[in-house]
Design an enzyme around this catalytic site. Structure first.
Site, PDB file in Angstrom:
ATOM      1  N   HIS A 143     -38.254  45.080-147.184  1.00 14.48           N
ATOM      2  CA  HIS A 143     -36.978  45.793-147.246  1.00 14.48           C
ATOM      3  C   HIS A 143     -36.006  44.989-148.093  1.00 14.48           C
ATOM      4  CE1 HIS A 143     -36.176  43.156-143.620  1.00 14.48           C
ATOM      5  NE2 HIS A 143     -35.121  42.916-144.371  1.00 14.48           N
TER       6      HIS A 143
HETATM    7  P1  TYD Z   1     -37.023  43.866-139.155  1.00 15.13           P
HETATM    8  O1  TYD Z   1     -35.743  43.572-139.864  1.00 15.13           O
HETATM    9  O2  TYD Z   1     -37.765  45.092-139.511  1.00 15.13           O
HETATM   10  O3  TYD Z   1     -37.986  42.597-139.283  1.00 15.13           O
HETATM   11  P2  TYD Z   1     -38.702  41.984-140.565  1.00 15.13           P
HETATM   12  O4  TYD Z   1     -37.912  42.352-141.765  1.00 15.13           O
HETATM   13  O5  TYD Z   1     -38.710  40.528-140.316  1.00 15.13           O
HETATM   14  O6  TYD Z   1     -40.070  42.504-140.650  1.00 15.13           O
HETATM   15  O7  TYD Z   1     -36.724  43.845-137.605  1.00 15.13           O
HETATM   16  C1  TYD Z   1     -37.733  44.030-136.618  1.00 15.13           C
HETATM   17  C2  TYD Z   1     -37.086  44.635-135.390  1.00 15.13           C
HETATM   18  O8  TYD Z   1     -36.128  43.736-134.839  1.00 15.13           O
HETATM   19  C3  TYD Z   1     -36.362  45.930-135.686  1.00 15.13           C
HETATM   20  O9  TYD Z   1     -36.572  46.794-134.584  1.00 15.13           O
HETATM   21  C4  TYD Z   1     -34.918  45.535-135.730  1.00 15.13           C
HETATM   22  C5  TYD Z   1     -34.844  44.349-134.798  1.00 15.13           C
HETATM   23  N1  TYD Z   1     -33.827  43.357-135.191  1.00 15.13           N
HETATM   24  C6  TYD Z   1     -32.719  43.160-134.363  1.00 15.13           C
HETATM   25  O10 TYD Z   1     -32.533  43.831-133.334  1.00 15.13           O
HETATM   26  N2  TYD Z   1     -31.799  42.223-134.739  1.00 15.13           N
HETATM   27  C7  TYD Z   1     -31.950  41.466-135.846  1.00 15.13           C
HETATM   28  O11 TYD Z   1     -31.091  40.604-136.140  1.00 15.13           O
HETATM   29  C8  TYD Z   1     -33.095  41.691-136.691  1.00 15.13           C
HETATM   30  C9  TYD Z   1     -33.301  40.893-137.952  1.00 15.13           C
HETATM   31  C10 TYD Z   1     -34.004  42.640-136.313  1.00 15.13           C
END
Ligand code: TYD
Length: 140
Positions: A55
């Site tokens: 992303h």
């Molecule tokens: P995501 O940003 O998709 O993780 P990555 O980019 O590392 O693969 O986040 C994974 C899950 O965690 C998603 O459901 C959102 C949640 N999340 C939070 O609740 N707070 C946060 O600060 C972050 C980064 C993610």
């Protein structure tokens, strides 16, 4: 839609405070971290075959620091694609604005600490690569 058109990455080297006992690094908002830190999260116990990220953000500023083990962060900005091997707690990858990131090759002991300048909101995410590419084109 954001009007802050930024798409930048920069590798930071943090000063280590070392003595006979070991090393210490201090991270301070607007001193060696170029923003007000509003959120801290960390990735750990990541499966070897797993990759994360995939992303970009619209506005968010982040500093990613691999405080244990190693991983690779692939980024794409308005200037193109680059890969960073993060394997040292004194290195920080600053990602500002519209930067596509993919994180892979996590070692078993990897702990990737991330500082951010805003609380979590899904509204700031671009999770679709084609939408990201279109957005980047609008920057050039
Ligand atoms: P995501 O940003 O998709 O993780 P990555 O980019 O590392 O693969 O986040 C994974 C899950 O965690 C998603 O459901 C959102 C949640 N999340 C939070 O609740 N707070 C946060 O600060 C972050 C980064 C993610």
């Amino acid at each position: 839609m954001s009007d802050r058109f930024v798409s930048e990455v920069k590798l930071f080297n943090f000063t280590e405070i070392a003595d006979g006992r070991g090393k210490l690094i201090s991270l301070e908002s607007n001193i060696n971290i170029p923003f007000d830190v509003k959120r801290v999260y960390y990735l750990y116990s990541t499966k070897k075959e797993a990759a994360r990220g995939f992303h970009a953000h619209i506005e968010l500023k982040q500093m990613a620091i691999c405080i244990s083990g190693s991983c690779i962060i692939d980024v794409e900005t308005v200037k193109g694609k680059t890969s960073f091997t993060m394997n040292c707690p004194n290195k920080g990858l600053f990602m500002d604005g519209i930067v596509w990131r993919e994180i892979r090759n996590f070692s078993d002991d990897c702990v990737l600490l991330v500082l951010a300048d805003a609380i979590y909101t899904e509204d700031d995410y671009i999770r679709d690569y084609d939408s990201f590419s279109l957005r980047l084109k609008s920057l050039t």
